[in-house]
Design a protein around this motif. Sequence first.
Motif, short mmCIF file in Angstrom:
data_model
loop_
_atom_site.label_atom_id
_atom_site.label_comp_id
_atom_site.label_asym_id
_atom_site.label_seq_id
_atom_site.Cartn_x
_atom_site.Cartn_y
_atom_site.Cartn_z
N SER A 154 0.85 -1.18 0.00
CA SER A 154 0.00 0.00 0.00
C SER A 154 0.89 1.24 0.00
N SER A 155 0.24 2.40 0.02
CA SER A 155 1.00 3.65 0.09
C SER A 155 0.42 4.61 1.11
N GLY A 156 -0.39 4.09 2.02
CA GLY A 156 -0.91 4.94 3.09
C GLY A 156 -1.93 5.95 2.64
N GLN A 157 -2.62 5.66 1.50
CA GLN A 157 -3.56 6.64 0.97
C GLN A 157 -4.74 6.89 1.91
N ARG A 158 -5.10 5.92 2.76
CA ARG A 158 -6.22 6.12 3.69
C ARG A 158 -5.82 7.04 4.85
N LEU A 159 -4.51 7.34 4.96
CA LEU A 159 -4.03 8.17 6.07
C LEU A 159 -3.97 9.65 5.72
N GLY A 160 -4.21 9.96 4.46
CA GLY A 160 -4.15 11.36 4.03
C GLY A 160 -4.36 11.46 2.54
N PRO A 161 -4.68 12.64 2.03
CA PRO A 161 -4.96 12.79 0.60
C PRO A 161 -3.70 12.68 -0.26
N MET A 162 -3.92 12.23 -1.50
CA MET A 162 -2.87 12.20 -2.52
C MET A 162 -3.43 12.89 -3.77
N ALA A 169 -4.01 6.34 -5.81
CA ALA A 169 -4.61 6.21 -4.48
C ALA A 169 -5.81 5.27 -4.52
N ALA A 170 -6.63 5.39 -5.56
CA ALA A 170 -7.80 4.52 -5.68
C ALA A 170 -7.37 3.06 -5.86
N SER A 171 -6.34 2.83 -6.66
CA SER A 171 -5.90 1.46 -6.90
C SER A 171 -5.29 0.85 -5.63
N LYS A 172 -4.55 1.63 -4.88
CA LYS A 172 -3.94 1.11 -3.66
C LYS A 172 -4.99 0.87 -2.57
N ALA A 173 -6.07 1.67 -2.58
CA ALA A 173 -7.18 1.39 -1.67
C ALA A 173 -7.76 0.02 -2.00
N GLY A 174 -7.82 -0.31 -3.28
CA GLY A 174 -8.28 -1.63 -3.69
C GLY A 174 -7.37 -2.73 -3.19
N VAL A 175 -6.06 -2.50 -3.23
CA VAL A 175 -5.11 -3.50 -2.74
C VAL A 175 -5.28 -3.72 -1.24
N GLU A 176 -5.48 -2.64 -0.49
CA GLU A 176 -5.70 -2.78 0.95
C GLU A 176 -6.96 -3.61 1.21
N ASN A 177 -8.01 -3.38 0.44
CA ASN A 177 -9.24 -4.14 0.62
C ASN A 177 -9.04 -5.60 0.25
N LEU A 178 -8.25 -5.86 -0.79
CA LEU A 178 -7.96 -7.25 -1.15
C LEU A 178 -7.30 -7.99 0.01
N THR A 179 -6.47 -7.30 0.77
CA THR A 179 -5.82 -7.92 1.91
C THR A 179 -6.85 -8.52 2.86
N ARG A 180 -7.88 -7.76 3.13
CA ARG A 180 -8.90 -8.21 4.07
C ARG A 180 -9.83 -9.24 3.43
N GLN A 181 -10.05 -9.13 2.13
CA GLN A 181 -10.92 -10.10 1.45
C GLN A 181 -10.24 -11.46 1.30
N LEU A 182 -8.95 -11.44 1.00
CA LEU A 182 -8.24 -12.68 0.72
C LEU A 182 -7.81 -13.44 1.97
#
Length: 259
Positions: A154-162, A169-182
Amino acid sequence: MNERVALVTGVSRRIGIGAAVARRFAAAGYRLQLTGLPRYDDAQPYGGDPDGVPALLAELNGVTGDPDAVRYRVVDLTSPSAPAELIETAVRTHGRLDVLVAAHAYSTHTPLNGLDAAEIDRHLIVNVRATLLLAEAFAAAFGAGSGGRLVLFSSGQRLGPMPAELAYAASKAGVENLTRQLSPLLMPRGITVNCVNPGPTDTGYASPEGLAAVGRLFPGGEWGRPDDAARLIEWLCSPDGRWITGQVIDSEGGFDRYG
Protein backbone atom coordinates in the motif's frame (compact mmCIF):
# COMPACT_ATOMS: atom_id res chain seq x y z
CA MET A 1 14.17 -22.10 5.46
CA ASN A 2 16.63 -23.37 2.85
CA GLU A 3 13.88 -25.06 0.83
CA ARG A 4 11.63 -22.02 0.60
CA VAL A 5 10.94 -20.34 -2.73
CA ALA A 6 9.76 -16.75 -3.21
CA LEU A 7 8.46 -14.78 -6.16
CA VAL A 8 9.11 -11.04 -5.91
CA THR A 9 7.58 -8.66 -8.45
CA GLY A 10 8.60 -5.07 -9.14
CA VAL A 11 12.34 -5.73 -9.31
CA SER A 12 14.30 -3.64 -11.80
CA ARG A 13 16.37 -1.02 -9.95
CA ARG A 14 19.02 -1.92 -7.40
CA ILE A 15 17.83 0.87 -5.12
CA GLY A 16 14.21 -0.37 -5.10
CA ILE A 17 12.27 -2.11 -2.35
CA GLY A 18 11.89 -5.24 -4.49
CA ALA A 19 15.66 -5.54 -4.78
CA ALA A 20 16.05 -5.04 -1.02
CA VAL A 21 13.56 -7.84 -0.39
CA ALA A 22 15.46 -10.10 -2.79
CA ARG A 23 18.70 -9.42 -0.89
CA ARG A 24 17.09 -10.32 2.42
CA PHE A 25 15.58 -13.50 1.03
CA ALA A 26 18.79 -14.59 -0.69
CA ALA A 27 20.71 -14.16 2.56
CA ALA A 28 18.06 -16.23 4.36
CA GLY A 29 18.49 -19.11 1.92
CA TYR A 30 15.46 -18.66 -0.30
CA ARG A 31 15.43 -19.65 -3.95
CA LEU A 32 14.04 -16.76 -5.97
CA GLN A 33 12.01 -15.96 -9.04
CA LEU A 34 12.25 -12.22 -9.66
CA THR A 35 10.38 -10.14 -12.18
CA GLY A 36 10.06 -6.54 -13.26
CA LEU A 37 9.62 -4.20 -16.20
CA PRO A 38 12.80 -2.12 -16.54
CA ARG A 39 11.42 -0.10 -19.45
CA TYR A 40 8.74 1.34 -17.15
CA ASP A 41 11.43 2.85 -14.90
CA ASP A 42 13.45 3.93 -17.93
CA ALA A 43 10.52 6.12 -18.99
CA GLN A 44 10.08 7.80 -15.60
CA PRO A 45 11.56 11.22 -14.74
CA TYR A 46 13.91 9.60 -12.20
CA GLY A 47 15.21 7.22 -14.86
CA GLY A 48 15.99 3.54 -14.84
CA ASP A 49 19.00 1.50 -13.83
CA PRO A 50 20.52 0.13 -17.08
CA ASP A 51 22.84 -2.29 -15.32
CA GLY A 52 20.44 -2.96 -12.47
CA VAL A 53 19.13 -6.41 -13.24
CA PRO A 54 22.44 -8.04 -14.31
CA ALA A 55 24.27 -6.46 -11.38
CA LEU A 56 21.61 -7.52 -8.88
CA LEU A 57 21.59 -11.09 -10.19
CA ALA A 58 25.38 -11.27 -9.92
CA GLU A 59 25.19 -9.94 -6.37
CA LEU A 60 22.50 -12.43 -5.33
CA ASN A 61 24.28 -15.36 -6.97
CA GLY A 62 27.35 -14.41 -4.96
CA VAL A 63 25.25 -14.60 -1.80
CA THR A 64 23.59 -17.92 -2.60
CA GLY A 65 26.64 -19.53 -4.17
CA ASP A 66 24.27 -21.22 -6.62
CA PRO A 67 23.80 -19.81 -10.15
CA ASP A 68 20.41 -21.54 -10.39
CA ALA A 69 19.01 -20.17 -7.13
CA VAL A 70 17.90 -16.82 -8.56
CA ARG A 71 16.02 -16.40 -11.84
CA TYR A 72 14.68 -13.28 -13.52
CA ARG A 73 11.98 -12.67 -16.08
CA VAL A 74 10.85 -9.40 -17.67
CA VAL A 75 7.06 -9.30 -17.51
CA ASP A 76 4.43 -6.70 -18.41
CA LEU A 77 1.61 -7.17 -15.91
CA THR A 78 -0.90 -5.43 -18.17
CA SER A 79 -1.13 -8.79 -19.96
CA PRO A 80 -4.07 -10.79 -18.53
CA SER A 81 -2.08 -14.02 -18.79
CA ALA A 82 1.12 -12.70 -17.17
CA PRO A 83 0.26 -13.37 -13.50
CA ALA A 84 -0.54 -17.06 -13.99
CA GLU A 85 2.48 -17.49 -16.26
CA LEU A 86 4.74 -15.99 -13.59
CA ILE A 87 3.48 -18.39 -10.93
CA GLU A 88 3.85 -21.30 -13.34
CA THR A 89 7.42 -20.23 -14.16
CA ALA A 90 8.39 -20.07 -10.49
CA VAL A 91 6.96 -23.51 -9.73
CA ARG A 92 8.43 -25.08 -12.86
CA THR A 93 11.86 -23.59 -12.17
CA HIS A 94 12.13 -24.26 -8.45
CA GLY A 95 9.60 -27.04 -7.88
CA ARG A 96 7.42 -25.11 -5.45
CA LEU A 97 6.41 -21.63 -4.33
CA ASP A 98 5.99 -20.57 -0.71
CA VAL A 99 6.04 -16.77 -0.79
CA LEU A 100 4.68 -14.10 -3.11
CA VAL A 101 5.73 -10.48 -2.54
CA ALA A 102 3.80 -8.25 -4.93
CA ALA A 103 6.03 -5.16 -4.90
CA HIS A 104 5.10 -3.96 -8.39
CA ALA A 105 3.25 -0.68 -8.88
CA TYR A 106 2.14 1.67 -11.63
CA SER A 107 1.94 5.37 -10.78
CA THR A 108 1.65 8.52 -12.86
CA HIS A 109 0.40 12.07 -12.35
CA THR A 110 -3.42 11.91 -12.22
CA PRO A 111 -4.85 15.12 -10.68
CA LEU A 112 -8.48 16.22 -10.74
CA ASN A 113 -9.27 18.10 -13.98
CA GLY A 114 -6.45 16.17 -15.63
CA LEU A 115 -7.79 12.63 -15.52
CA ASP A 116 -7.47 10.27 -18.45
CA ALA A 117 -9.59 7.13 -18.71
CA ALA A 118 -6.77 5.01 -20.14
CA GLU A 119 -4.44 6.02 -17.30
CA ILE A 120 -7.07 5.16 -14.69
CA ASP A 121 -7.53 1.78 -16.33
CA ARG A 122 -3.80 1.10 -16.39
CA HIS A 123 -3.49 1.82 -12.67
CA LEU A 124 -6.32 -0.59 -11.91
CA ILE A 125 -5.01 -3.26 -14.27
CA VAL A 126 -1.45 -3.31 -12.91
CA ASN A 127 -2.06 -2.54 -9.25
CA VAL A 128 -5.36 -4.36 -8.66
CA ARG A 129 -6.15 -6.85 -11.41
CA ALA A 130 -2.63 -8.24 -11.73
CA THR A 131 -2.32 -8.50 -7.94
CA LEU A 132 -5.61 -10.37 -7.63
CA LEU A 133 -4.71 -12.75 -10.46
CA LEU A 134 -1.29 -13.37 -8.92
CA ALA A 135 -2.95 -14.19 -5.59
CA GLU A 136 -5.38 -16.59 -7.25
CA ALA A 137 -2.65 -18.41 -9.18
CA PHE A 138 -0.41 -18.56 -6.10
CA ALA A 139 -3.18 -20.04 -3.97
CA ALA A 140 -3.89 -22.67 -6.61
CA ALA A 141 -0.21 -23.62 -6.88
CA PHE A 142 0.56 -23.65 -3.15
CA GLY A 143 0.69 -27.19 -1.88
CA ALA A 144 2.70 -27.14 1.34
CA GLY A 145 -0.35 -26.77 3.59
CA SER A 146 1.34 -24.25 5.88
CA GLY A 147 3.95 -21.50 5.79
CA GLY A 148 2.56 -19.70 2.75
CA ARG A 149 2.95 -15.94 2.65
CA LEU A 150 1.33 -13.31 0.42
CA VAL A 151 2.60 -9.76 0.96
CA LEU A 152 1.01 -6.82 -0.84
CA PHE A 153 1.94 -3.13 -0.88
CA SER A 154 0.00 0.00 0.00
CA SER A 155 1.00 3.65 0.09
CA GLY A 156 -0.91 4.94 3.09
CA GLN A 157 -3.56 6.64 0.97
CA ARG A 158 -6.22 6.12 3.69
CA LEU A 159 -4.03 8.17 6.07
CA GLY A 160 -4.15 11.36 4.03
CA PRO A 161 -4.96 12.79 0.60
CA MET A 162 -2.87 12.20 -2.52
CA PRO A 163 -4.35 14.93 -4.78
CA ALA A 164 -1.83 14.54 -7.60
CA GLU A 165 -2.16 10.73 -7.75
CA LEU A 166 -5.88 10.03 -7.59
CA ALA A 167 -5.80 6.91 -9.77
CA TYR A 168 -2.88 5.50 -7.81
CA ALA A 169 -4.61 6.21 -4.48
CA ALA A 170 -7.80 4.52 -5.68
CA SER A 171 -5.90 1.46 -6.90
CA LYS A 172 -3.94 1.11 -3.66
CA ALA A 173 -7.18 1.39 -1.67
CA GLY A 174 -8.28 -1.63 -3.69
CA VAL A 175 -5.11 -3.50 -2.74
CA GLU A 176 -5.70 -2.78 0.95
CA ASN A 177 -9.24 -4.14 0.62
CA LEU A 178 -7.96 -7.25 -1.15
CA THR A 179 -5.82 -7.92 1.91
CA ARG A 180 -8.90 -8.21 4.07
CA GLN A 181 -10.92 -10.10 1.45
CA LEU A 182 -8.24 -12.68 0.72
CA SER A 183 -6.98 -13.38 4.22
CA PRO A 184 -9.95 -15.48 5.43
CA LEU A 185 -9.97 -17.35 2.12
CA LEU A 186 -6.29 -18.25 2.12
CA MET A 187 -5.58 -18.84 5.82
CA PRO A 188 -7.32 -22.25 5.71
CA ARG A 189 -4.89 -23.17 2.92
CA GLY A 190 -1.92 -22.22 5.10
CA ILE A 191 -1.26 -18.79 3.53
CA THR A 192 -1.18 -15.53 5.46
CA VAL A 193 -2.06 -12.30 3.64
CA ASN A 194 -0.71 -8.93 4.73
CA CYS A 195 -0.14 -5.51 3.21
CA VAL A 196 2.79 -3.21 3.99
CA ASN A 197 2.73 0.57 3.75
CA PRO A 198 6.44 1.52 3.88
CA GLY A 199 5.77 5.26 3.85
CA PRO A 200 8.01 7.62 1.86
CA THR A 201 11.06 5.55 0.95
CA ASP A 202 14.18 6.89 -0.70
CA THR A 203 14.38 4.83 -3.87
CA GLY A 204 15.92 7.59 -5.95
CA TYR A 205 12.75 9.10 -7.38
CA ALA A 206 12.61 12.34 -5.36
CA SER A 207 14.48 15.53 -6.14
CA PRO A 208 16.93 16.95 -3.55
CA GLU A 209 14.31 19.58 -2.73
CA GLY A 210 11.65 16.90 -2.27
CA LEU A 211 13.92 14.83 -0.09
CA ALA A 212 14.56 17.81 2.17
CA ALA A 213 10.93 18.93 2.37
CA VAL A 214 9.49 15.48 3.09
CA GLY A 215 12.37 14.63 5.40
CA ARG A 216 11.19 17.37 7.74
CA LEU A 217 7.93 15.45 8.21
CA PHE A 218 9.77 12.54 9.83
CA PRO A 219 10.60 12.87 13.56
CA GLY A 220 14.04 11.43 12.78
CA GLY A 221 14.54 13.81 9.86
CA GLU A 222 15.13 11.14 7.22
CA TRP A 223 13.17 9.09 4.72
CA GLY A 224 12.67 5.37 4.99
CA ARG A 225 15.22 3.14 3.30
CA PRO A 226 14.37 0.16 1.09
CA ASP A 227 15.81 -2.24 3.66
CA ASP A 228 13.43 -0.89 6.30
CA ALA A 229 10.54 -2.37 4.34
CA ALA A 230 12.53 -5.48 3.47
CA ARG A 231 13.24 -6.27 7.13
CA LEU A 232 9.53 -6.19 7.95
CA ILE A 233 8.67 -8.35 4.95
CA GLU A 234 11.35 -10.89 5.84
CA TRP A 235 9.85 -11.15 9.32
CA LEU A 236 6.28 -11.52 8.04
CA CYS A 237 7.47 -14.34 5.77
CA SER A 238 9.37 -16.11 8.55
CA PRO A 239 7.86 -18.65 10.95
CA ASP A 240 7.54 -15.81 13.49
CA GLY A 241 4.91 -14.18 11.24
CA ARG A 242 2.58 -17.17 11.21
CA TRP A 243 -0.12 -15.52 13.34
CA ILE A 244 -0.31 -12.20 11.48
CA THR A 245 -2.84 -12.08 8.65
CA GLY A 246 -5.38 -9.67 7.17
CA GLN A 247 -3.38 -6.65 8.34
CA VAL A 248 -2.37 -3.41 6.67
CA ILE A 249 0.85 -2.49 8.46
CA ASP A 250 2.02 1.12 8.45
CA SER A 251 5.79 1.14 8.84
CA GLU A 252 6.51 4.82 8.31
CA GLY A 253 9.01 5.91 10.94
CA GLY A 254 6.53 8.34 12.51
CA PHE A 255 5.84 10.17 9.22
CA ASP A 256 3.45 13.10 9.76
CA ARG A 257 1.57 13.97 6.57
CA TYR A 258 0.29 17.21 7.96
CA GLY A 259 3.55 18.43 9.42
